[in-house]
Design an enzyme around this catalytic site. Structure first.
Site, PDB file in Angstrom:
ATOM      1  N   ASP A   8      -0.890 -31.930   4.986  1.00  0.00           N
ATOM      2  CA  ASP A   8      -1.052 -31.522   3.590  1.00  0.00           C
ATOM      3  C   ASP A   8      -2.146 -30.459   3.492  1.00  0.00           C
ATOM      4  OD1 ASP A   8      -0.972 -31.633   0.737  1.00  0.00           O
ATOM      5  OD2 ASP A   8      -2.612 -33.079   0.738  1.00  0.00           O
ATOM      6  N   ASP A 103       3.430 -27.919  -0.205  1.00  0.00           N
ATOM      7  CA  ASP A 103       2.266 -27.993   0.679  1.00  0.00           C
ATOM      8  C   ASP A 103       2.164 -29.261   1.525  1.00  0.00           C
ATOM      9  OD1 ASP A 103       1.182 -29.825  -1.227  1.00  0.00           O
ATOM     10  OD2 ASP A 103      -0.839 -29.121  -0.748  1.00  0.00           O
ATOM     11  N   GLU A 104       3.203 -30.089   1.551  1.00  0.00           N
ATOM     12  CA  GLU A 104       3.135 -31.276   2.408  1.00  0.00           C
ATOM     13  C   GLU A 104       4.445 -31.529   3.135  1.00  0.00           C
ATOM     14  OE1 GLU A 104       2.423 -35.039   0.408  1.00  0.00           O
ATOM     15  OE2 GLU A 104       2.433 -33.992  -1.485  1.00  0.00           O
TER      16      GLU A 104
HETATM   17  P1  TTP Z   1      -2.032 -31.485  -4.119  1.00  0.00           P
HETATM   18  O1  TTP Z   1      -1.758 -31.568  -2.672  1.00  0.00           O
HETATM   19  O2  TTP Z   1      -1.986 -32.755  -4.922  1.00  0.00           O
HETATM   20  O3  TTP Z   1      -3.458 -30.829  -4.420  1.00  0.00           O
HETATM   21  P2  TTP Z   1      -4.265 -29.709  -3.656  1.00  0.00           P
HETATM   22  O4  TTP Z   1      -3.520 -29.195  -2.481  1.00  0.00           O
HETATM   23  O5  TTP Z   1      -4.673 -28.678  -4.669  1.00  0.00           O
HETATM   24  O6  TTP Z   1      -5.579 -30.491  -3.214  1.00  0.00           O
HETATM   25  P3  TTP Z   1      -5.805 -31.570  -2.061  1.00  0.00           P
HETATM   26  O7  TTP Z   1      -6.829 -30.968  -1.147  1.00  0.00           O
HETATM   27  O8  TTP Z   1      -6.353 -32.776  -2.749  1.00  0.00           O
HETATM   28  O9  TTP Z   1      -4.490 -31.810  -1.383  1.00  0.00           O
HETATM   29  O10 TTP Z   1      -1.019 -30.479  -4.801  1.00  0.00           O
HETATM   30  C1  TTP Z   1      -0.577 -29.305  -4.146  1.00  0.00           C
HETATM   31  C2  TTP Z   1      -0.440 -28.181  -5.136  1.00  0.00           C
HETATM   32  O11 TTP Z   1       0.428 -28.593  -6.194  1.00  0.00           O
HETATM   33  C3  TTP Z   1      -1.748 -27.795  -5.794  1.00  0.00           C
HETATM   34  O12 TTP Z   1      -2.496 -26.866  -5.031  1.00  0.00           O
HETATM   35  C4  TTP Z   1      -1.272 -27.240  -7.099  1.00  0.00           C
HETATM   36  C5  TTP Z   1      -0.033 -28.044  -7.434  1.00  0.00           C
HETATM   37  N1  TTP Z   1      -0.404 -29.092  -8.413  1.00  0.00           N
HETATM   38  C6  TTP Z   1      -0.250 -28.820  -9.770  1.00  0.00           C
HETATM   39  O13 TTP Z   1       0.250 -27.768 -10.153  1.00  0.00           O
HETATM   40  N2  TTP Z   1      -0.686 -29.764 -10.672  1.00  0.00           N
HETATM   41  C7  TTP Z   1      -1.276 -30.930 -10.293  1.00  0.00           C
HETATM   42  O14 TTP Z   1      -1.655 -31.747 -11.153  1.00  0.00           O
HETATM   43  C8  TTP Z   1      -1.425 -31.199  -8.875  1.00  0.00           C
HETATM   44  C9  TTP Z   1      -2.064 -32.482  -8.392  1.00  0.00           C
HETATM   45  C10 TTP Z   1      -0.974 -30.248  -7.994  1.00  0.00           C
HETATM   46 CA    CA Z   2      -2.597 -30.596  -0.871  1.00  0.00          CA
END
Ligand code: TTP
Ligand code: CA
Length: 326
Positions: A8, A103-104
């Site tokens: 991720d 992203d995962e």
């Molecule tokens: P996430 O993997 O939940 O968040 P992240 O990558 O920004 O942070 P982390 O380091 O905790 O993994 O979500 C991936 C992408 O999805 C994030 O960059 C933007 C989008 N997203 C939204 O648009 N709204 C949201 O509420 C969340 C959680 C994510």
């Molecule tokens: Ca992420």
């Protein structure tokens, strides 16, 4: 035994913005809509998180917490491009890659493991390749199942690598909050808390019967996850098995009328996609994402396979109705 990685990106959108614009590096960066338009935070850089800024928070609250934060608008095309590149790196490690979102992804690396190359080492190699080629960091969880790998990748963010050796799943999970389990949303967590079940270990200690009496069919499944048991396979191409439509609201709503209307519109889109492929579906699944980004699904298998917008909307509405009750 299987060896599964969950990978991720850290602060995905915000990190891509910092990569493309050096002026943003080391600074509190927020990606999302404008505070004037009641925008919400999509992604916050780790510098911004130090001020308590989180995804899904109203942008106004974010700026109250950190007035010097820098807001940038999301560039979805760019994130899509980075996503395609990372998935292609993942596919160099194994053909068994299951993307969950931009992203995962899960990777089943069982066949690549040798005594010289244990799963943890593959995780380290994966992180190094992504960093070398994309100049971005990912966090990786290494475990014997999807569920444990996903929980592990989240434990030591950013730039984390968490390895759960075979046999130590229960010990790893026991102290963690029960909400970390897949499928345990705020409602279920509250019901568990009322029974003094707070950690995954608390849940794992209950009998199968205890779980079934309180949570029906879902109960024993939840308990198995709490015990670190999850046989779900890494599925390479889900697209042939299902057709879906989804949308993210620019503003949160709990207005039933608006939500039913949305279900109708999404059902029309699904019906069109099915029609183009001359397909029908046997199971209708509804995915809900709440303001705090908690996500859960409800599904029903229908007697006769459905294909029309009306049929799909009917089933989806039936799934939505109980969720709207207070
Ligand atoms: P996430 O993997 O939940 O968040 P992240 O990558 O920004 O942070 P982390 O380091 O905790 O993994 O979500 C991936 C992408 O999805 C994030 O960059 C933007 C989008 N997203 C939204 O648009 N709204 C949201 O509420 C969340 C959680 C994510
Ligand atoms: Ca992420």
């Amino acid at each position: 035994m299987r060896h599964i990685l969950h990978a991720d990106f850290d602060a995905f959108y915000a990190s891509v913005e910092q990569l493309d614009n050096p002026n943003l590096r080391g600074k509190p960066v927020i990606v999302g809509g404008s505070p004037e338009d009641r925008g919400v935070v999509a992604s916050a850089s780790y510098e911004a998180r130090r001020f308590g800024i989180r995804s899904a928070m109203p942008m106004r609250t974010a700026f109250q917490r950190c007035p010097q934060a820098i807001r940038v608008r999301a560039r979805f095309d760019r994130y899509g491009e980075v996503s395609r590149r990372v998935m292609s790196i993942f596919r160099d490690f194994t053909t068994l890659v299951e993307p969950l979102s931009l992203d995962e992804a899960y990777l089943d690396v069982t066949d690549s493991v040798t005594p010289e190359r244990p799963p943890g080492r593959i995780g380290r190699e994966l992180k190094a390749r992504v960093k070398a080629e994309l100049k971005l960091t990912i966090s990786v969880g290494v475990a014997t199942s999807k569920s444990v790998a996903k929980i592990a990748s989240d434990i030591d963010k950013p730039d984390g690598l968490t390895i759960v050796p075979p046999g130590s799943e229960c010990e790893f999970l026991a102290p963690l909050a029960v909400e970390k389990l897949w499928g345990v949303g705020p409602k279920t967590a509250a019901r568990l808390a009322a029974e003094a079940v707070h950690t995954i270990g608390d849940l794992a200690a209950q009998s199968e019967e205890w779980c079934r009496v309180r949570f029906g069919k879902m109960g024993p499944e939840m308990r198995l996850l709490a015990l670190g048991r999850d046989d779900r396979a890494v599925v390479v191409d889900r697209s042939r098995k299902s057709v879906s439509a989804e949308t993210t609201l620019s503003e949160d709503t709990d207005d039933p009328e608006a939500l039913y209307e949305l279900v109708n519109r999404l059902s029309q889109r699904v019906a069109r996609a099915l029609g183009r492929r001359e397909l029908r579906g046997r199971t209708v699944k509804l995915k809900l994402r709440l303001a705090d980004f908690a996500t859960f699904t409800r599904q029903a298998t229908v007697g006769e396979p459905v294909g029309s917008a009306d049929e799909i909307a009917m089933a989806a509405t039936t799934l939505l109705r109980p969720e709207l009750e207070p």
